[in-house]
Design a protein around this motif. Structure first.
Motif, PDB file in Angstrom:
ATOM      1  N   TYR A  38       0.838  -1.203   0.000  1.00 11.20           N
ATOM      2  CA  TYR A  38       0.000   0.000   0.000  1.00 11.20           C
ATOM      3  C   TYR A  38       0.875   1.256   0.000  1.00 11.20           C
ATOM      4  O   TYR A  38       0.582   2.234  -0.706  1.00 11.20           O
ATOM      5  CB  TYR A  38      -0.917   0.008   1.233  1.00 11.20           C
ATOM      6  N   GLY A  39       1.972   1.223   0.763  1.00 17.33           N
ATOM      7  CA  GLY A  39       2.888   2.368   0.826  1.00 17.33           C
ATOM      8  C   GLY A  39       3.493   2.682  -0.532  1.00 17.33           C
ATOM      9  O   GLY A  39       3.634   3.842  -0.907  1.00 17.33           O
ATOM     10  N   MET A  40       3.844   1.622  -1.285  1.00 18.71           N
ATOM     11  CA  MET A  40       4.410   1.821  -2.630  1.00 18.71           C
ATOM     12  C   MET A  40       3.374   2.414  -3.572  1.00 18.71           C
ATOM     13  O   MET A  40       3.670   3.321  -4.351  1.00 18.71           O
ATOM     14  CB  MET A  40       4.917   0.485  -3.183  1.00 18.71           C
ATOM     15  N   GLN A  41       2.135   1.916  -3.495  1.00 17.23           N
ATOM     16  CA  GLN A  41       1.062   2.419  -4.355  1.00 17.23           C
ATOM     17  C   GLN A  41       0.785   3.891  -4.041  1.00 17.23           C
ATOM     18  O   GLN A  41       0.639   4.717  -4.949  1.00 17.23           O
ATOM     19  CB  GLN A  41      -0.215   1.587  -4.141  1.00 17.23           C
ATOM     20  N   LEU A  42       0.739   4.198  -2.746  1.00 19.73           N
ATOM     21  CA  LEU A  42       0.470   5.577  -2.316  1.00 19.73           C
ATOM     22  C   LEU A  42       1.585   6.515  -2.777  1.00 19.73           C
ATOM     23  O   LEU A  42       1.321   7.618  -3.256  1.00 19.73           O
ATOM     24  CB  LEU A  42       0.318   5.631  -0.796  1.00 19.73           C
ATOM     25  N   ARG A  43       2.838   6.051  -2.663  1.00 18.47           N
ATOM     26  CA  ARG A  43       3.973   6.879  -3.081  1.00 18.47           C
ATOM     27  C   ARG A  43       3.901   7.216  -4.572  1.00 18.47           C
ATOM     28  O   ARG A  43       4.172   8.338  -4.977  1.00 18.47           O
ATOM     29  CB  ARG A  43       5.295   6.185  -2.777  1.00 18.47           C
ATOM     30  N   GLU A  44       3.518   6.238  -5.398  1.00 18.16           N
ATOM     31  CA  GLU A  44       3.419   6.486  -6.841  1.00 18.16           C
ATOM     32  C   GLU A  44       2.341   7.515  -7.148  1.00 18.16           C
ATOM     33  O   GLU A  44       2.516   8.374  -8.000  1.00 18.16           O
ATOM     34  CB  GLU A  44       3.141   5.179  -7.604  1.00 18.16           C
ATOM     35  N   LYS A  45       1.224   7.418  -6.418  1.00 20.75           N
ATOM     36  CA  LYS A  45       0.142   8.394  -6.626  1.00 20.75           C
ATOM     37  C   LYS A  45       0.603   9.791  -6.200  1.00 20.75           C
ATOM     38  O   LYS A  45       0.407  10.769  -6.926  1.00 20.75           O
ATOM     39  CB  LYS A  45      -1.099   7.990  -5.819  1.00 20.75           C
ATOM     40  N   GLN A  46       1.264   9.870  -5.037  1.00 16.29           N
ATOM     41  CA  GLN A  46       1.747  11.162  -4.534  1.00 16.29           C
ATOM     42  C   GLN A  46       2.779  11.752  -5.494  1.00 16.29           C
ATOM     43  O   GLN A  46       2.816  12.961  -5.723  1.00 16.29           O
ATOM     44  CB  GLN A  46       2.397  10.996  -3.144  1.00 16.29           C
ATOM     45  N   LYS A  47       3.606  10.871  -6.081  1.00 19.56           N
ATOM     46  CA  LYS A  47       4.624  11.305  -7.034  1.00 19.56           C
ATOM     47  C   LYS A  47       3.971  11.953  -8.254  1.00 19.56           C
ATOM     48  O   LYS A  47       4.359  13.042  -8.676  1.00 19.56           O
ATOM     49  CB  LYS A  47       5.440  10.080  -7.465  1.00 19.56           C
ATOM     50  N   ALA A  48       2.977  11.262  -8.828  1.00 20.52           N
ATOM     51  CA  ALA A  48       2.277  11.782 -10.017  1.00 20.52           C
ATOM     52  C   ALA A  48       1.596  13.111  -9.700  1.00 20.52           C
ATOM     53  O   ALA A  48       1.678  14.066 -10.474  1.00 20.52           O
ATOM     54  CB  ALA A  48       1.262  10.759 -10.520  1.00 20.52           C
ATOM     55  N   LYS A  49       0.937  13.171  -8.546  1.00 18.15           N
ATOM     56  CA  LYS A  49       0.253  14.406  -8.157  1.00 18.15           C
ATOM     57  C   LYS A  49       1.245  15.551  -7.979  1.00 18.15           C
ATOM     58  O   LYS A  49       0.999  16.677  -8.398  1.00 18.15           O
ATOM     59  CB  LYS A  49      -0.509  14.186  -6.837  1.00 18.15           C
ATOM     60  N   PHE A  50       2.384  15.252  -7.373  1.00 18.71           N
ATOM     61  CA  PHE A  50       3.395  16.275  -7.100  1.00 18.71           C
ATOM     62  C   PHE A  50       4.055  16.772  -8.384  1.00 18.71           C
ATOM     63  O   PHE A  50       4.221  17.971  -8.591  1.00 18.71           O
ATOM     64  CB  PHE A  50       4.445  15.710  -6.138  1.00 18.71           C
ATOM     65  N   ILE A  51       4.417  15.843  -9.281  1.00 16.90           N
ATOM     66  CA  ILE A  51       5.077  16.225 -10.544  1.00 16.90           C
ATOM     67  C   ILE A  51       4.179  17.145 -11.367  1.00 16.90           C
ATOM     68  O   ILE A  51       4.612  18.173 -11.871  1.00 16.90           O
ATOM     69  CB  ILE A  51       5.479  14.980 -11.365  1.00 16.90           C
ATOM     70  N   TYR A  52       2.892  16.768 -11.496  1.00 15.94           N
ATOM     71  CA  TYR A  52       1.983  17.538 -12.354  1.00 15.94           C
ATOM     72  C   TYR A  52       1.259  18.667 -11.611  1.00 15.94           C
ATOM     73  O   TYR A  52       0.516  19.426 -12.228  1.00 15.94           O
ATOM     74  CB  TYR A  52       0.963  16.601 -13.005  1.00 15.94           C
ATOM     75  N   GLY A  53       1.446  18.757 -10.289  1.00  9.40           N
ATOM     76  CA  GLY A  53       0.830  19.842  -9.523  1.00  9.40           C
ATOM     77  C   GLY A  53      -0.681  19.738  -9.440  1.00  9.40           C
ATOM     78  O   GLY A  53      -1.381  20.739  -9.538  1.00  9.40           O
ATOM     79  N   VAL A  54      -1.183  18.512  -9.258  1.00 11.53           N
ATOM     80  CA  VAL A  54      -2.637  18.281  -9.206  1.00 11.53           C
ATOM     81  C   VAL A  54      -3.017  17.858  -7.795  1.00 11.53           C
ATOM     82  O   VAL A  54      -2.333  17.038  -7.185  1.00 11.53           O
ATOM     83  CB  VAL A  54      -3.041  17.173 -10.218  1.00 11.53           C
ATOM     84  N   GLN A  55      -4.102  18.410  -7.276  1.00 14.43           N
ATOM     85  CA  GLN A  55      -4.589  18.026  -5.954  1.00 14.43           C
ATOM     86  C   GLN A  55      -5.414  16.734  -6.040  1.00 14.43           C
ATOM     87  O   GLN A  55      -5.711  16.253  -7.134  1.00 14.43           O
ATOM     88  CB  GLN A  55      -5.443  19.164  -5.362  1.00 14.43           C
ATOM     89  N   GLU A  56      -5.820  16.205  -4.891  1.00 20.74           N
ATOM     90  CA  GLU A  56      -6.473  14.891  -4.836  1.00 20.74           C
ATOM     91  C   GLU A  56      -7.780  14.807  -5.631  1.00 20.74           C
ATOM     92  O   GLU A  56      -7.973  13.883  -6.423  1.00 20.74           O
ATOM     93  CB  GLU A  56      -6.740  14.508  -3.366  1.00 20.74           C
ATOM     94  N   LYS A  57      -8.680  15.786  -5.447  1.00 21.55           N
ATOM     95  CA  LYS A  57      -9.994  15.688  -6.097  1.00 21.55           C
ATOM     96  C   LYS A  57      -9.881  15.728  -7.627  1.00 21.55           C
ATOM     97  O   LYS A  57     -10.439  14.864  -8.308  1.00 21.55           O
ATOM     98  CB  LYS A  57     -10.921  16.783  -5.571  1.00 21.55           C
ATOM     99  N   PRO A  58      -9.158  16.722  -8.201  1.00 22.99           N
ATOM    100  CA  PRO A  58      -9.007  16.719  -9.668  1.00 22.99           C
ATOM    101  C   PRO A  58      -8.289  15.461 -10.173  1.00 22.99           C
ATOM    102  O   PRO A  58      -8.596  14.969 -11.257  1.00 22.99           O
ATOM    103  CB  PRO A  58      -8.174  17.963  -9.955  1.00 22.99           C
ATOM    104  N   PHE A  59      -7.341  14.948  -9.372  1.00 21.04           N
ATOM    105  CA  PHE A  59      -6.600  13.746  -9.781  1.00 21.04           C
ATOM    106  C   PHE A  59      -7.539  12.544  -9.843  1.00 21.04           C
ATOM    107  O   PHE A  59      -7.511  11.760 -10.786  1.00 21.04           O
ATOM    108  CB  PHE A  59      -5.457  13.473  -8.795  1.00 21.04           C
ATOM    109  N   ARG A  60      -8.420  12.438  -8.844  1.00 24.14           N
ATOM    110  CA  ARG A  60      -9.398  11.329  -8.822  1.00 24.14           C
ATOM    111  C   ARG A  60     -10.370  11.454 -10.002  1.00 24.14           C
ATOM    112  O   ARG A  60     -10.741  10.461 -10.628  1.00 24.14           O
ATOM    113  CB  ARG A  60     -10.164  11.342  -7.500  1.00 24.14           C
ATOM    114  N   ASN A  61     -10.773  12.689 -10.318  1.00 20.08           N
ATOM    115  CA  ASN A  61     -11.670  12.907 -11.470  1.00 20.08           C
ATOM    116  C   ASN A  61     -10.995  12.501 -12.775  1.00 20.08           C
ATOM    117  O   ASN A  61     -11.639  11.920 -13.652  1.00 20.08           O
ATOM    118  CB  ASN A  61     -12.101  14.381 -11.544  1.00 20.08           C
ATOM    119  N   LEU A  62      -9.697  12.810 -12.891  1.00 20.75           N
ATOM    120  CA  LEU A  62      -8.942  12.399 -14.081  1.00 20.75           C
ATOM    121  C   LEU A  62      -8.889  10.878 -14.169  1.00 20.75           C
ATOM    122  O   LEU A  62      -9.005  10.313 -15.242  1.00 20.75           O
ATOM    123  CB  LEU A  62      -7.511  12.951 -14.029  1.00 20.75           C
ATOM    124  N   TYR A  63      -8.732  10.239 -13.006  1.00 21.95           N
ATOM    125  CA  TYR A  63      -8.679   8.767 -12.985  1.00 21.95           C
ATOM    126  C   TYR A  63     -10.010   8.177 -13.469  1.00 21.95           C
ATOM    127  O   TYR A  63     -10.037   7.240 -14.267  1.00 21.95           O
ATOM    128  CB  TYR A  63      -8.344   8.259 -11.578  1.00 21.95           C
TER     129      TYR A  63
END
Length: 197
Positions: A42-67
């Motif tokens: 779970y920690g690895m999965q979470l880190r990858e999500k946080q990485k993508a969000k951080f690189i592209y500058g997207v917050q959680e809600k817009p990121f989930r909508n994109l998903y």
């Protein structure tokens, strides 16, 4: 609007990410205290999500909508997600070398310096399509800010899915980028696993 104010290098250390992917030419000499420790699945999965969000500058809600949007599209969900992130207007401005970082690209867009197909667009998350022409407004081209940006990004290479003219400050989306040409160190399959739980 939520803003992540965590220092960039500190966040890069915690995500084990090179600052160059963000357009930052600094190096941290500190070590991550958690480096080398065993991380759960779970920690690895979470880190990858946080990485993508951080690189592209997207917050959680817009990121989930994109998903969710990526899920509705044909093809692999992870690849669709990466393509949607790459086709954001702020990312394209960064890729064309019209901003030093994605944060700066976001600011350039919100300050109404950018034209898409001849019309002002001030929404950083605007989804560009193949054939869209992106340029800096004629009035803004003479600003010192853009002269400074071009000094830094002048020799930067533009991805194959974009066609850009750095001198004229224009670019065009040729095609939807394939996963192979997206040079972001994110394992999108782990993000898909995280959201499909």
């Amino acid at each position: 609007m939520a803003i992540n104010r965590t220092p960039v290098l500190k966040r890069c250390r915690s995500l084990e990410l090179e600052p160059q992917y963000l357009g930052v030419n600094k190096k941290s000499r500190r070590k991550n205290p958690r480096a080398g420790k065993k991380v759960s699945e779970y920690g690895m999965q979470l880190r990858e999500k946080q990485k993508a969000k951080f690189i592209y500058g997207v917050q959680e809600k817009p990121f989930r909508n994109l998903y969710k949007k990526a899920e509705r599209m044909q093809g692999l969900v992870g690849t669709n997600l990466m393509q949607l992130l790459e086709l954001r207007l702020d990312n394209i401005i960064f890729r064309l070398g019209l901003a030093r970082t994605r944060r700066e690209a976001r600011q350039v867009v919100t300050h109404r310096h950018v034209l898409v197909n001849g019309k002002i667009v001030s929404i950083p998350s605007y989804k560009c399509e193949p054939g869209d022409v992106i340029e800096i407004k004629e009035k803004s081209k003479s600003l010192q800010r853009f002269k400074d940006i071009l000094e830094v990004t002048g020799g930067q290479s533009i991805p194959s899915w974009l066609d850009g003219d750095i001198e004229k400050m224009t670019g065009k989306v040729i095609e939807v980028p394939s996963r192979e040409v997206i040079d972001v160190p994110v394992n999108e399959t782990l993000i898909v696993e995280l959201y499909s739980k």
